[in-house]
Write a protein that holds these residues in place. Structure first.
Motif, PDB file in Angstrom:
ATOM      1  N   GLU A 175     -10.927 -16.528  11.697  1.00  0.00           N
ATOM      2  CA  GLU A 175     -10.675 -15.176  11.207  1.00  0.00           C
ATOM      3  C   GLU A 175      -9.764 -15.222   9.984  1.00  0.00           C
ATOM      4  N   VAL A 177      -6.777 -13.702   8.026  1.00  0.00           N
ATOM      5  CA  VAL A 177      -5.582 -12.893   8.301  1.00  0.00           C
ATOM      6  C   VAL A 177      -5.065 -12.384   6.963  1.00  0.00           C
ATOM      7  N   ASN A 178      -5.118 -11.074   6.810  1.00  0.00           N
ATOM      8  CA  ASN A 178      -4.711 -10.440   5.567  1.00  0.00           C
ATOM      9  C   ASN A 178      -3.796  -9.279   5.945  1.00  0.00           C
ATOM     10  N   GLU A 179      -2.496  -9.586   6.079  1.00  0.00           N
ATOM     11  CA  GLU A 179      -1.525  -8.593   6.528  1.00  0.00           C
ATOM     12  C   GLU A 179      -0.413  -8.427   5.506  1.00  0.00           C
ATOM     13  N   LYS A 180       0.258  -7.293   5.590  1.00  0.00           N
ATOM     14  CA  LYS A 180       1.404  -7.053   4.714  1.00  0.00           C
ATOM     15  C   LYS A 180       2.530  -8.010   5.060  1.00  0.00           C
ATOM     16  N   ASP A 181       3.126  -8.603   4.040  1.00  0.00           N
ATOM     17  CA  ASP A 181       4.292  -9.458   4.247  1.00  0.00           C
ATOM     18  C   ASP A 181       5.313  -9.167   3.148  1.00  0.00           C
ATOM     19  N   ARG A 185       0.597  -9.277   0.379  1.00  0.00           N
ATOM     20  CA  ARG A 185      -0.324  -9.437   1.510  1.00  0.00           C
ATOM     21  C   ARG A 185      -0.596 -10.922   1.736  1.00  0.00           C
ATOM     22  N   SER A 186      -0.624 -11.307   2.994  1.00  0.00           N
ATOM     23  CA  SER A 186      -0.914 -12.696   3.336  1.00  0.00           C
ATOM     24  C   SER A 186      -2.410 -12.960   3.224  1.00  0.00           C
ATOM     25  N   ARG A 190      -7.185 -18.322  10.607  1.00  0.00           N
ATOM     26  CA  ARG A 190      -6.661 -18.694  11.918  1.00  0.00           C
ATOM     27  C   ARG A 190      -7.839 -18.921  12.854  1.00  0.00           C
TER      28      ARG A 190
END
Length: 190
Positions: A175, A177-181, A185-186, A190
């Protein structure tokens, strides 16, 4: 050598250096890559068998795509019916140790286990093989790489195999993983 006189080299599915670059001769390699065999088939033969495992939550499913043909039919006759061939069809998934994990047989009603075939066109159908708790494939250094074997067979009225094909597959998910960091965005897998 240079300039290269092989004007159609970009139309070949070959390593481009076979067609000469600025440092080598043009060796237009041709031939068959891989193994070749001639085998007799019955009235109906498999053209292709393939599948990619799918996961839905905790449940795994292996849709096995089976494409078939009637070798004796005149070219362009289009007499393939929608659906299954006349031959009995079996599909079997074996674990890396050789144990049968799940199987499907057109000679019996498999609808109760979710493995009824889906017709997808002339000479093509899909059999869904449900798989419970498969051993997952891991990248080198993170775990094992178990490969499962799928075998599809056509059988005549006596149960004799008239055509057979197999392929190997593994169960794994990836998958994005594209999240706010803290930097925006990351983006990692994974």
């Amino acid at each position: 050598m240079y300039p290269n006189q092989s004007v159609y080299r970009n139309l070949l599915r070959k390593v481009q250096c076979h067609s000469s670059w600025d440092w080598g001769i043009a060796l237009m390699v041709s031939g068959i890559y891989g193994s070749v065999s001639l085998r007799p088939v019955g009235d109906e033969a498999m053209k292709a068998v393939y599948g990619i495992p799918r996961r839905d939550g905790k449940h795994w499913n292996l849709p096995v795509h089976i494409e078939w043909d009637r070798p004796g039919a005149p070219v362009g006759s289009c007499d393939l019916p929608e659906g299954l061939p006349h031959a009995a069809v079996t599909a079997e998934l074996r674990s890396p140790s050789g144990d049968v994990v799940t199987a499907w047989d057109s000679r019996r009603d498999s609808r109760k286990d979710g493995a009824a075939p889906r017709i997808i066109g002339r000479g093509a159908f899909v059999v869904d093989l449900p798989v419970k708790d498969p051993d997952l494939w891991w990248p080198a250094g993170y775990g094992g790489q178990p490969l499962y074997t799928v075998t599809v067979s056509f059988r005549d009225g006596d149960g004799t195999v008239t055509d057979e094909a197999s392929f190997r597959t593994a169960f794994r998910t990836v998958e994005v993983v594209n999240e706010k960091d803290e930097t925006g965005r990351s983006l990692f897998f994974r």
